[in-house]
Scaffold this motif. Sequence first.
Motif, PDB file in Angstrom:
ATOM      1  N   ASN A 195       0.911  -0.285   0.167  1.00 47.59           N
ATOM      2  CA  ASN A 195      -0.269  -0.329   0.209  1.00 47.59           C
ATOM      3  C   ASN A 195       1.047   1.330  -0.172  1.00 47.59           C
ATOM      4  N   PHE A 196       1.916   1.345  -1.035  1.00 46.50           N
ATOM      5  CA  PHE A 196       2.574   2.698  -1.306  1.00 46.50           C
ATOM      6  C   PHE A 196       2.790   3.218  -2.508  1.00 46.50           C
ATOM      7  N   PRO A 197       2.057   3.847  -3.192  1.00 49.79           N
ATOM      8  CA  PRO A 197       1.576   4.879  -2.217  1.00 49.79           C
ATOM      9  C   PRO A 197       0.187   4.423  -2.122  1.00 49.79           C
ATOM     10  N   PRO A 198      -0.169   4.995  -0.814  1.00 53.72           N
ATOM     11  CA  PRO A 198      -1.504   4.332  -0.015  1.00 53.72           C
ATOM     12  C   PRO A 198      -3.046   5.427  -0.570  1.00 53.72           C
ATOM     13  N   GLY A 199      -3.651   4.662  -0.627  1.00 58.76           N
ATOM     14  CA  GLY A 199      -5.044   5.236  -1.115  1.00 58.76           C
ATOM     15  C   GLY A 199      -4.870   5.994  -3.089  1.00 58.76           C
ATOM     16  N   LEU A 200      -5.519   6.475  -2.810  1.00 58.08           N
ATOM     17  CA  LEU A 200      -6.290   7.378  -3.635  1.00 58.08           C
ATOM     18  C   LEU A 200      -5.510   8.738  -3.671  1.00 58.08           C
ATOM     19  N   ALA A 249     -12.290   3.386  16.883  1.00 54.20           N
ATOM     20  CA  ALA A 249     -13.454   3.388  16.276  1.00 54.20           C
ATOM     21  C   ALA A 249     -13.362   5.047  15.778  1.00 54.20           C
ATOM     22  N   ASP A 250     -14.242   5.436  14.791  1.00 51.77           N
ATOM     23  CA  ASP A 250     -14.569   7.007  15.123  1.00 51.77           C
ATOM     24  C   ASP A 250     -13.919   7.553  14.512  1.00 51.77           C
ATOM     25  N   SER A 251     -12.943   7.071  13.442  1.00 52.92           N
ATOM     26  CA  SER A 251     -11.539   7.329  12.795  1.00 52.92           C
ATOM     27  C   SER A 251     -10.777   6.968  12.087  1.00 52.92           C
ATOM     28  N   TYR A 252     -10.324   7.611  11.270  1.00 53.28           N
ATOM     29  CA  TYR A 252     -10.115   8.119   9.546  1.00 53.28           C
ATOM     30  C   TYR A 252      -8.297   7.668  10.310  1.00 53.28           C
ATOM     31  N   THR A 253      -7.983   7.728   9.156  1.00 53.08           N
ATOM     32  CA  THR A 253      -6.033   7.096   9.187  1.00 53.08           C
ATOM     33  C   THR A 253      -5.398   8.537  10.004  1.00 53.08           C
ATOM     34  N   LEU A 254      -6.010   9.772  10.321  1.00 55.65           N
ATOM     35  CA  LEU A 254      -5.282  10.747  11.213  1.00 55.65           C
ATOM     36  C   LEU A 254      -6.022  10.537  12.933  1.00 55.65           C
ATOM     37  N   ARG A 305     -10.241   4.033   5.463  1.00 54.57           N
ATOM     38  CA  ARG A 305     -10.489   4.565   4.248  1.00 54.57           C
ATOM     39  C   ARG A 305      -9.152   4.063   2.930  1.00 54.57           C
ATOM     40  N   VAL A 306      -7.942   4.230   3.459  1.00 52.80           N
ATOM     41  CA  VAL A 306      -6.377   4.680   3.323  1.00 52.80           C
ATOM     42  C   VAL A 306      -6.095   3.052   3.433  1.00 52.80           C
ATOM     43  N   MET A 307      -5.266   3.233   5.053  1.00 50.21           N
ATOM     44  CA  MET A 307      -4.527   2.448   5.249  1.00 50.21           C
ATOM     45  C   MET A 307      -5.606   1.017   5.629  1.00 50.21           C
ATOM     46  N   PRO A 308      -5.644  -0.155   4.711  1.00 46.39           N
ATOM     47  CA  PRO A 308      -6.555  -0.954   4.979  1.00 46.39           C
ATOM     48  C   PRO A 308      -6.053  -1.824   6.520  1.00 46.39           C
ATOM     49  N   LEU A 309      -7.515  -1.754   7.567  1.00 47.26           N
ATOM     50  CA  LEU A 309      -7.096  -2.726   8.763  1.00 47.26           C
ATOM     51  C   LEU A 309      -6.706  -4.275   8.823  1.00 47.26           C
ATOM     52  N   GLU A 310      -6.347  -4.829   8.019  1.00 49.26           N
ATOM     53  CA  GLU A 310      -5.921  -6.260   8.014  1.00 49.26           C
ATOM     54  C   GLU A 310      -4.507  -5.685   7.798  1.00 49.26           C
TER      55      GLU A 310
END
Length: 276
Positions: free
Chosen positions: A124-129, A252-257, A229-234
Motif C-alpha cells: 500500500n505505497f502510495p496509499p489510497g487515492l 473506532a470513529d476515526s480515519y487515518t489521522l 479508508r486509506v490504510m487497510p485494517l488488515e
Amino acid sequence: MHVELSAGTIEYTDTGGAGPAVVFVHGLLMDGSLWDGPVAGLGGLRCIVPTLPLGAHRLPMRADADLSMPGLARLLAEFLERLDLREVTLVGVDTGGALVQLLMADDAPRVGRVVLASCDAFDNFPPGLTGKTLFLTGKLSPSLFGAFMQQLRLRAVRRLPIAFGWLTKRGDAAAARWIRPLLSQAAIRRDTVRVLRAAAAAPGILLDAAERLPGFDRPVLVVWATEDRVMPLEHGRRLAALLPKGELAEVADSYTLLPLDQPAEFARLVRDFTAG
C-alpha cells in the motif's frame, strides 16, 4: 527549537522533563502540529516532535539533501542521535509510520519501543487515492505542482478523497494550515516534488522492509482506525502478527489521522504502552 542536520535545519518542539522520551513522526503534507492533541494529554512524558521535510516544513532543505524515503529515515535517525536520545518510544502515522518501519528494518539502536498508527505498509505505497494522486502530481514541475496545489485553499477540495477527505474526519483546520508553506514558498515546492519523485521510484520499499521486520525484537503497539479508508485494517493486523512483540489496538470513529480524530484515546494508548 531548531537543530542543524545534514539535510538542513529541522524545527522541533520538546516538552522537556525527566519522563521517558517519545518522538512523534508525521506524514506527507503535514507538520509536527499533527500531534498537538495527544501531546497535550501526555504530561509527565518528554514529547519531542520534529517537522520533517515532507511538504509542510517551513525551512527548505539543502540542494544536495537526500529526500528519498531511506534518506528521510536516515534523517530521523540522525535527529535521534543529534539530540542524544536513547530508549526512545518512536511513534509514526501515515508516511511517518513508513519511515519508522524503515528504521526498524535497520535495527534502530536508539529505539526501545514503537507505536505504528494507521500507516503505509506492505504493497500500500502510495496509499489510497490520496497517495496515488500526490505521486502523480510529483511528476509536474515545481511551478506547475504549486499551481495544482492552489486548489487546496478551498475547503471543498481539501475534503475530497484525493486530498485530506479520507485521512481525517475532524482535522480540516490543521490541513488548511499545513499547506501554507507549500503554497507560499518555491523552495518548499521544490523539496516536496523531490520527495514525491523519489518515493514514486521505489514502490516496493515497504515490502522489502516487511521482510526484515520480524527481526525487530522490541515491543510494538500497532494502532489502527477501524474506519480507515486509506490504510487497510488488515494491514494493521498483519503488522502486529509479523512482529515478535507486536500487539494491536483498534480505534473506532476515526480515519487515518488518529491524532486528529481521536487525540485523547491515542494519548491514553501511548501512555499505557510506555508505562508497560
